[in-house]
Design a protein around this motif. Sequence first.
Motif, mmCIF file in Angstrom:
data_model
loop_
_atom_site.group_PDB
_atom_site.id
_atom_site.type_symbol
_atom_site.label_atom_id
_atom_site.label_comp_id
_atom_site.label_asym_id
_atom_site.label_seq_id
_atom_site.Cartn_x
_atom_site.Cartn_y
_atom_site.Cartn_z
ATOM 1 N N GLU B 71 0.712 -1.036 -0.125
ATOM 2 C CA GLU B 71 0.058 0.017 -0.086
ATOM 3 C C GLU B 71 0.960 1.235 -0.122
ATOM 4 O OE1 GLU B 71 -3.781 0.262 2.510
ATOM 5 O OE2 GLU B 71 -2.604 2.005 3.352
ATOM 6 N N HIS B 72 0.360 2.242 -0.946
ATOM 7 C CA HIS B 72 1.247 3.361 -1.000
ATOM 8 C C HIS B 72 0.310 4.545 -1.672
ATOM 9 C CE1 HIS B 72 2.046 1.487 -4.891
ATOM 10 N NE2 HIS B 72 2.400 2.765 -5.380
ATOM 11 N N ARG B 73 0.884 5.814 -1.594
ATOM 12 C CA ARG B 73 0.189 6.640 -2.458
ATOM 13 C C ARG B 73 1.288 7.806 -3.029
ATOM 14 N NH1 ARG B 73 0.418 11.335 0.977
ATOM 15 N NH2 ARG B 73 1.039 10.865 3.207
ATOM 16 N N HIS B 74 1.065 8.610 -4.119
ATOM 17 C CA HIS B 74 1.704 9.332 -4.832
ATOM 18 C C HIS B 74 1.685 10.940 -4.426
ATOM 19 C CE1 HIS B 74 3.156 5.635 -6.933
ATOM 20 N NE2 HIS B 74 1.505 5.413 -7.192
ATOM 21 N N VAL B 94 -5.636 -9.045 -11.609
ATOM 22 C CA VAL B 94 -5.088 -8.470 -10.616
ATOM 23 C C VAL B 94 -6.285 -7.809 -9.596
ATOM 24 C CG1 VAL B 94 -4.777 -6.351 -12.137
ATOM 25 C CG2 VAL B 94 -3.303 -6.709 -9.840
ATOM 26 N N TYR B 95 -5.726 -7.765 -8.472
ATOM 27 C CA TYR B 95 -6.778 -7.518 -7.503
ATOM 28 C C TYR B 95 -6.113 -5.997 -6.875
ATOM 29 C CZ TYR B 95 -7.877 -12.327 -8.088
ATOM 30 O OH TYR B 95 -7.775 -13.459 -8.664
ATOM 31 N N LEU B 96 -7.007 -4.972 -7.167
ATOM 32 C CA LEU B 96 -6.504 -3.686 -6.733
ATOM 33 C C LEU B 96 -7.530 -3.169 -5.613
ATOM 34 C CD1 LEU B 96 -5.015 -1.015 -7.462
ATOM 35 C CD2 LEU B 96 -6.759 -0.583 -9.167
ATOM 36 N N TYR B 97 -6.774 -2.533 -4.708
ATOM 37 C CA TYR B 97 -7.574 -1.970 -3.414
ATOM 38 C C TYR B 97 -7.312 -0.500 -3.365
ATOM 39 C CZ TYR B 97 -8.293 -6.959 -2.872
ATOM 40 O OH TYR B 97 -8.334 -8.074 -3.159
ATOM 41 N N HIS B 117 -0.846 -2.780 7.867
ATOM 42 C CA HIS B 117 -0.076 -1.804 6.906
ATOM 43 C C HIS B 117 -1.229 -1.677 5.573
ATOM 44 C CE1 HIS B 117 2.828 -1.670 10.037
ATOM 45 N NE2 HIS B 117 3.029 -2.864 9.751
ATOM 46 N N TYR B 118 -2.231 -2.377 5.625
ATOM 47 C CA TYR B 118 -2.920 -2.381 4.362
ATOM 48 C C TYR B 118 -4.532 -1.786 5.008
ATOM 49 C CZ TYR B 118 0.590 -4.964 2.025
ATOM 50 O OH TYR B 118 1.726 -5.231 1.474
ATOM 51 N N THR B 119 -4.829 -0.777 4.556
ATOM 52 C CA THR B 119 -5.854 0.012 5.252
ATOM 53 C C THR B 119 -6.962 0.269 4.300
ATOM 54 O OG1 THR B 119 -4.915 2.387 4.638
ATOM 55 C CG2 THR B 119 -4.038 1.161 6.809
ATOM 56 N N ASP B 137 -2.311 11.025 -4.995
ATOM 57 C CA ASP B 137 -2.435 10.966 -3.790
ATOM 58 C C ASP B 137 -3.369 10.021 -3.041
ATOM 59 O OD1 ASP B 137 -1.032 11.839 -1.510
ATOM 60 O OD2 ASP B 137 -2.496 13.622 -1.055
ATOM 61 N N THR B 138 -3.939 8.834 -3.841
ATOM 62 C CA THR B 138 -5.019 8.049 -3.520
ATOM 63 C C THR B 138 -4.122 6.653 -3.071
ATOM 64 O OG1 THR B 138 -6.321 8.768 -5.270
ATOM 65 C CG2 THR B 138 -6.748 6.559 -4.144
ATOM 66 N N LEU B 139 -4.484 6.293 -1.604
ATOM 67 C CA LEU B 139 -3.786 5.099 -1.290
ATOM 68 C C LEU B 139 -4.197 3.744 -2.152
ATOM 69 C CD1 LEU B 139 -4.081 5.377 2.476
ATOM 70 C CD2 LEU B 139 -2.037 5.074 1.267
ATOM 71 N N HIS B 140 -3.195 2.962 -2.493
ATOM 72 C CA HIS B 140 -3.701 1.629 -3.122
ATOM 73 C C HIS B 140 -2.662 0.619 -2.880
ATOM 74 C CE1 HIS B 140 -1.075 3.912 -5.771
ATOM 75 N NE2 HIS B 140 -0.820 3.016 -6.323
ATOM 76 N N TRP B 141 -3.184 -0.513 -3.078
ATOM 77 C CA TRP B 141 -2.339 -1.801 -2.964
ATOM 78 C C TRP B 141 -2.686 -2.779 -4.042
ATOM 79 C CZ3 TRP B 141 -3.700 -6.663 -0.893
ATOM 80 C CH2 TRP B 141 -4.993 -6.582 -0.018
ATOM 81 N N PHE B 142 -1.909 -3.729 -4.559
ATOM 82 C CA PHE B 142 -2.508 -4.631 -5.540
ATOM 83 C C PHE B 142 -1.744 -5.874 -5.632
ATOM 84 C CE2 PHE B 142 0.576 -3.490 -8.753
ATOM 85 C CZ PHE B 142 0.860 -2.043 -8.415
ATOM 86 N N GLN B 143 -2.731 -7.040 -5.936
ATOM 87 C CA GLN B 143 -1.973 -8.380 -5.498
ATOM 88 C C GLN B 143 -2.413 -9.031 -7.113
ATOM 89 O OE1 GLN B 143 -3.469 -11.801 -2.862
ATOM 90 N NE2 GLN B 143 -1.922 -10.531 -1.730
#
Lengths: 172, 172
Positions: B71-74, B94-97, B117-119, B137-143
């Motif tokens: 999870e991160h943001r720009h 891909v699963y994007l959150y 750490h995955y909110t 600036d949008t939080l996201h993570w993917f698997q």
Amino acid sequence: MDDRQYAKTKALKMLKAAGIALTKTEEENLEIAGFGLNDLLSTGLELITYVNTERCCAKELVLLPGQTCPEHRHPPGFGGPGKEETFRCRAGEVYLYVPGKATPAPKAKPPAGDEAHYTVRREIVLRPGEQYTLMPDTLHWFQGGPQGAIVSEFSTASHDDTDVFTHPGIIR
Amino acid sequence: MDDRQYAKTKALKMLKAAGIALTKTEEENLEIAGFGLNDLLSTGLELITYVNTERCCAKELVLLPGQTCPEHRHPPGFGGPGKEETFRCRAGEVYLYVPGKATPAPKAKPPAGDEAHYTVRREIVLRPGEQYTLMPDTLHWFQGGPQGAIVSEFSTASHDDTDVFTHPGIIR
């Protein structure tokens, strides 16, 4: 089958053969650009715009065998220096022409009768995996090789209606 | 074979199977990002940056089966609001959150032990041909799914070293 239908069918077949997945909606909305010259299979382009926001844009371009995207440039506007674009060849072969010393014995010829409207003659050959970045306001044209070409375009925002074409008869 | 070598070999094999052409140099320079967590096959990403100028960027991302990009943001910076990016699935799943109402029974789970750490938990599933655009600036993570995934990223300029990760142990 008319030229537009032929171009659409052929382009979708090429995309499929290259393993490029599209949604049904993208397939249905494939753009066929004839540039107002009424000679699509000679001067034309098939494309899918994946995304085009105020800040960036990505497209998949398809050139049929020997089909030419006519010479143009992306002028300054919208508060910026103009569109910057990278062409990345995904399949086939594309011949790109940019300003500079004319390449002797180039692989492509401008569409017959339109030679005067093709003024830049430095050749860049792109094969699958190869790419070239064009800075804003740079004249360029490109043509598909014997098997045509699929080219990914990565760019800043696209405003096709402001492109400046060398051929005075072109409407975009 | 160590994890890095395994990840590189597997990613190149997946790219080849998907018909994505790369130059020899691109293959050799394939980036393996382990994010400093020393658990690459669980938390990691393989990528090729095709182009990254001051104005736009394009990458090919590879996720191995079940591998997670954390999870991160720009954030805003470099005179702009932050990186805007579009993820387009080319192969696999891909699963994007992203922020929003948590999806019940999501397809992916955060790496074990790192759940805190995955909110963001709203799920977007992308299959080949499907895409999603993330505003800055949008939080996201993917698997990656069971067969992993290949994802094209089209974006504004990329400054990976300024990304803000939720996991305090991450080094990019």
